[in-house]
Write a protein that holds these residues in place. Structure first.
Motif, PDB file in Angstrom:
ATOM      1  N   THR A  37     -58.581  12.409  17.671  1.00 55.02           N
ATOM      2  CA  THR A  37     -59.801  12.716  16.923  1.00 55.02           C
ATOM      3  C   THR A  37     -59.442  13.062  15.483  1.00 55.02           C
ATOM      4  OG1 THR A  37     -59.776  15.089  17.453  1.00 55.02           O
ATOM      5  CG2 THR A  37     -60.951  13.631  18.979  1.00 55.02           C
ATOM      6  N   ASP A  92     -61.084  25.338   8.005  1.00 57.71           N
ATOM      7  CA  ASP A  92     -60.510  25.360   9.354  1.00 57.71           C
ATOM      8  C   ASP A  92     -59.937  26.748   9.611  1.00 57.71           C
ATOM      9  OD1 ASP A  92     -59.252  23.768  11.784  1.00 57.71           O
ATOM     10  OD2 ASP A  92     -57.640  24.979  10.899  1.00 57.71           O
ATOM     11  N   ASP A  94     -57.561  27.890  11.661  1.00 57.54           N
ATOM     12  CA  ASP A  94     -56.097  28.001  11.691  1.00 57.54           C
ATOM     13  C   ASP A  94     -55.511  27.937  10.283  1.00 57.54           C
ATOM     14  OD1 ASP A  94     -55.821  28.288  14.454  1.00 57.54           O
ATOM     15  OD2 ASP A  94     -55.845  26.129  14.778  1.00 57.54           O
ATOM     16  N   VAL A 109     -58.439  17.181   9.529  1.00 52.17           N
ATOM     17  CA  VAL A 109     -57.775  17.609  10.764  1.00 52.17           C
ATOM     18  C   VAL A 109     -57.623  16.420  11.712  1.00 52.17           C
ATOM     19  CG1 VAL A 109     -57.852  19.184  12.731  1.00 52.17           C
ATOM     20  CG2 VAL A 109     -58.790  19.914  10.514  1.00 52.17           C
ATOM     21  N   GLN A 111     -56.050  15.389  15.405  1.00 53.39           N
ATOM     22  CA  GLN A 111     -55.600  16.023  16.637  1.00 53.39           C
ATOM     23  C   GLN A 111     -55.411  14.984  17.733  1.00 53.39           C
ATOM     24  OE1 GLN A 111     -57.368  19.987  17.632  1.00 53.39           O
ATOM     25  NE2 GLN A 111     -59.039  19.351  16.275  1.00 53.39           N
ATOM     26  N   ASP A 113     -53.587  14.654  22.104  1.00 51.63           N
ATOM     27  CA  ASP A 113     -52.713  15.086  23.192  1.00 51.63           C
ATOM     28  C   ASP A 113     -51.565  14.092  23.321  1.00 51.63           C
ATOM     29  OD1 ASP A 113     -54.476  17.193  23.848  1.00 51.63           O
ATOM     30  OD2 ASP A 113     -55.662  15.851  25.116  1.00 51.63           O
ATOM     31  N   SER A 160     -51.181  28.159  19.776  1.00 61.75           N
ATOM     32  CA  SER A 160     -50.290  27.202  19.114  1.00 61.75           C
ATOM     33  C   SER A 160     -49.423  27.880  18.059  1.00 61.75           C
ATOM     34  CB  SER A 160     -51.106  26.086  18.466  1.00 61.75           C
ATOM     35  OG  SER A 160     -51.970  26.595  17.467  1.00 61.75           O
ATOM     36  N   HIS A 227     -50.535  19.379  22.897  1.00 63.96           N
ATOM     37  CA  HIS A 227     -51.588  19.078  21.924  1.00 63.96           C
ATOM     38  C   HIS A 227     -51.058  19.415  20.537  1.00 63.96           C
ATOM     39  CE1 HIS A 227     -55.742  18.509  20.536  1.00 63.96           C
ATOM     40  NE2 HIS A 227     -55.519  19.532  19.703  1.00 63.96           N
ATOM     41  N   LYS A 229     -52.229  19.541  16.323  1.00 61.66           N
ATOM     42  CA  LYS A 229     -53.287  19.537  15.323  1.00 61.66           C
ATOM     43  C   LYS A 229     -52.610  19.495  13.954  1.00 61.66           C
ATOM     44  CE  LYS A 229     -56.865  22.728  13.615  1.00 61.66           C
ATOM     45  NZ  LYS A 229     -57.553  24.016  13.917  1.00 61.66           N
ATOM     46  N   ALA A 231     -53.199  19.369  10.032  1.00 59.95           N
ATOM     47  CA  ALA A 231     -54.343  19.762   9.210  1.00 59.95           C
ATOM     48  C   ALA A 231     -53.918  20.135   7.798  1.00 59.95           C
ATOM     49  CB  ALA A 231     -55.073  20.942   9.867  1.00 59.95           C
TER      50      ALA A 231
END
Length: 316
Positions: A37, A92, A94, A109, A111, A113, A160, A227, A229, A231
């Protein structure tokens, strides 16, 4: 001469999809990915060709706090913002935490898996920004590679941790931590936007400063689902763009392929009395110039050393 300049300039294509970025460009051996995504403006995600320009990476995925086309050189602006004023996009959580609480804007961002076939993960990247050097030790743009999954523990969402670190340290790569005076071995001067040759030579990118090519690393568990991410965002305001370049095919694990050949030792392979042989082949992928260790684990009802020859605990 004009043709030569075109070949030397960073070439960027924007508005690619998350699947194109991950499956088509970023993934290397030993990793399978799902659930890709992207959030942000579509122009904040793209692909690049960096052959012969002063980037250090030949091709890959680029993400930016502005439009990725703004990364193309020469560096003829000390405050490049694409588009002017930013996108007025959301931040965001994070990245806000990573920035020490500074308000984030225009977050891009990516992301997905993934499942590694080995016990390690790595990929190569370069970070650049037009906030160099005037905003060192001030509020500046932020990026991070937030990894979560089995055995991972950190302060960010989904437990994370950020693996975009200065080599050999636990410190994140940032404008404050990598610049002309701090960890300068990892910093590349790229002009101010007003000085030659940076402001007239297409070999140079638009960003005022860059890192050298760095590697993000993490220990993972073979066959488990993780996973990540990836960003980047503006901090405090929505101007002065920053970007992160991810090398094509470098998101990889230390992949190992196990195969076997069985020899029963007789004419009839269905019914056989006595001892046969089994040969196992362990084949590595990736860079064979780097040493790697593969654990060998045997189980079953047979007794090692009695029913079959002893097997070493590891293969180097």
């Amino acid at each position: 001469l004009l043709v030569g300049q075109a070949k030397a300039q960073l070439q960027v294509t924007s508005n690619i999809t998350a699947t194109q970025a991950v499956q088509g460009i970023l993934l290397g051996p030993g990793v399978t990915a799902t659930n890709m995504t992207f959030s942000g403006n579509a122009s904040q995600l793209g692909s690049f060709i960096g052959t012969n320009c002063y980037l250090g990476l030949d091709s890959g995925v680029v993400m930016a706090s502005g439009g990725v086309l703004g990364a193309m050189g020469p560096n003829n602006s000390g405050s490049a913002t694409n588009p002017p004023g930013g996108f007025n996009g959301v931040g965001d959580a994070d990245l806000t935490m990573a920035a020490g609480g500074g308000t984030t804007h225009d977050a891009a961002v990516l992301q997905f898996d993934f499942i590694p076939t080995g016990d390690s993960l790595s990929f190569r990247f370069v970070f650049g920004s037009d906030e160099y050097l005037e905003f060192v030790n001030s509020i500046n743009d932020v990026f991070g590679f937030f990894l979560s999954g089995p055995g991972i523990s950190g302060p960010y969402s989904n437990n994370s941790k950020n693996i975009a670190l200065i080599p050999g340290t636990s410190s994140p790569v940032s404008i404050n931590n990598v610049n002309s005076t701090t960890n300068s071995a990892y910093y590349v001067i790229n002009g101010t936007g007003y000085d030659a040759p940076y402001n007239s030579n297409n070999h140079y990118l638009q960003y005022d400063g860059l890192t050298t090519v760095l590697t993000a690393n993490a220990q993972v568990q073979c066959g488990q689902t993780y996973h990540i991410k990836i960003a980047i965002a503006d901090v405090s305001d929505a101007i002065y763009d920053s970007g992160v370049f991810l090398e094509a095919g470098s998101f990889k694990s230390n992949a190992v392929i196990l195969s076997s050949q069985i020899n029963s030792g007789g004419q009839d392979s269905t019914l056989y009395e006595g001892c046969g042989s089994a040969t196992f082949y362990v084949t590595r992928q990736g860079n064979l110039a780097e040493t790697d260790t593969v654990p060998l684990i045997a189980s079953g009802t047979a007794t090692e050393g009695l029913d079959y020859d002893s097997i070493p605990t590891q293969l180097i």
